[in-house]
Design a protein around this motif. Structure first.
Motif, PDB file in Angstrom:
ATOM      1  N   HIS A 169       1.543   5.358   4.581  1.00 54.87           N
ATOM      2  CA  HIS A 169       2.153   4.355   5.451  1.00 54.87           C
ATOM      3  C   HIS A 169       3.681   4.445   5.466  1.00 54.87           C
ATOM      4  O   HIS A 169       4.301   4.849   4.484  1.00 54.87           O
ATOM      5  N   LYS A 170       4.260   4.005   6.589  1.00 46.57           N
ATOM      6  CA  LYS A 170       5.683   3.719   6.650  1.00 46.57           C
ATOM      7  C   LYS A 170       5.806   2.221   6.428  1.00 46.57           C
ATOM      8  O   LYS A 170       5.413   1.423   7.270  1.00 46.57           O
ATOM      9  N   VAL A 171       6.332   1.846   5.278  1.00 40.01           N
ATOM     10  CA  VAL A 171       6.395   0.448   4.860  1.00 40.01           C
ATOM     11  C   VAL A 171       7.814  -0.069   5.065  1.00 40.01           C
ATOM     12  O   VAL A 171       8.790   0.626   4.763  1.00 40.01           O
ATOM     13  N   GLU A 201       0.831  -1.202   0.000  1.00 43.86           N
ATOM     14  CA  GLU A 201       0.000   0.000   0.000  1.00 43.86           C
ATOM     15  C   GLU A 201       0.866   1.253   0.000  1.00 43.86           C
ATOM     16  O   GLU A 201       0.705   2.164   0.810  1.00 43.86           O
ATOM     17  N   ASP A 249       0.993  -6.293   9.684  1.00 44.19           N
ATOM     18  CA  ASP A 249       0.176  -5.493   8.777  1.00 44.19           C
ATOM     19  C   ASP A 249      -0.893  -4.775   9.580  1.00 44.19           C
ATOM     20  O   ASP A 249      -1.398  -5.306  10.571  1.00 44.19           O
ATOM     21  N   PRO A 250      -1.251  -3.542   9.186  1.00 47.04           N
ATOM     22  CA  PRO A 250      -2.319  -2.853   9.915  1.00 47.04           C
ATOM     23  C   PRO A 250      -3.659  -3.572   9.790  1.00 47.04           C
ATOM     24  O   PRO A 250      -4.513  -3.466  10.664  1.00 47.04           O
ATOM     25  N   CYS A 280       6.895   0.057  11.299  1.00 49.09           N
ATOM     26  CA  CYS A 280       6.475  -0.005   9.900  1.00 49.09           C
ATOM     27  C   CYS A 280       5.346  -1.018   9.747  1.00 49.09           C
ATOM     28  O   CYS A 280       5.526  -2.205  10.002  1.00 49.09           O
ATOM     29  N   LYS A 281       4.222  -0.534   9.336  1.00 53.73           N
ATOM     30  CA  LYS A 281       3.071  -1.419   9.111  1.00 53.73           C
ATOM     31  C   LYS A 281       2.457  -1.052   7.772  1.00 53.73           C
ATOM     32  O   LYS A 281       1.871   0.014   7.646  1.00 53.73           O
TER      33      LYS A 281
END
Length: 214
Positions: A11-13, A6, A192-193, A171-172
């Motif tokens: 987001h912070k991935v 995403e 994951d969120p 990070c999610k």
């Protein structure tokens, strides 16, 4: 990758790969791909690509702080505002220095508090990431030395203070990658969120762009 991570949201991935693998260069590959696709991108890396697209700004600061990233994200890239930030080997992030101590403070002030112990390195890294406050997608990458074990949670085979473990707190989503063939990679959704996606595995076609090899 956009669907899994995403990257089109704020987001912070996080992405974790094996050290020395082709996918360990996912940060550069993604940054170059995004810039060529018309997305103004900031890339923090120690190994810049040989050819830098017009919409890619490369920052080789060895230990950037959250303040550095916050400010850099507001600068124009070829006349356009940044829309994506990539930080390779995100453990290079350095805490923002604390304000200078007030040496006129009473002796029994916080500097003499035995419970006021310094933060661990992992905590400093966690807060360095959390202090990055920008409204565009971010991608953080790191590596692990052993071959990623997708059959077990990372906490079973990595130390709790490893950058990959810290990444799962900040990070999610966080994706763990393992190469399965010259052209495919298996991705585990470590966290994951959307809770129902945590633990899911996906097969990805993965032939990295031919950028500077490290």
């Amino acid at each position: 990758m956009t669907e899994l991570a995403e990257l089109n949201f704020r987001h912070k991935v996080g992405i974790i790969a094996q050290r020395g693998s082709r996918e360990a260069k996912v940060g550069r590959d993604t940054a170059v791909h995004a810039a060529k696709a018309g997305v103004p991108t900031v890339l923090y890396t120690a190994y810049p690509p040989e050819t830098i697209p017009a919409l890619l700004a490369v920052d080789e600061t060895p230990t950037p702080t959250a303040d550095d990233v916050n400010v850099r994200a507001k600068r124009l890239i070829n006349g356009k505002m940044a829309e994506f930030v990539v930080i390779e080997r995100y453990e290079r992030l350095h805490p923002v220095p604390p304000p200078a101590a007030d040496w006129d403070e009473p002796v029994d002030g916080p500097y003499d508090d035995p419970e006021n112990e310094p933060e661990s390195w992992a905590d400093q890294l966690m807060w360095s990431v959390r202090d990055i406050r920008i409204d565009i997608p971010m991608l953080f990458t790191t590596v692990v030395t052993p071959e990623p074990d997708l059959s077990r949670r990372m906490s079973k085979w990595l130390h709790i203070d490893h950058p990959a473990m810290v990444m799962t707190d900040v990070c999610k989503p966080t994706l763990l990658l393992r190469r399965t063939s010259p052209h495919t990679v298996e991705a585990l959704m470590e966290v994951d969120p959307h809770e129902y996606r945590t633990g899911n595995r996906s097969a990805l076609n993965w032939t990295p762009l031919r950028v500077h090899e490290s």
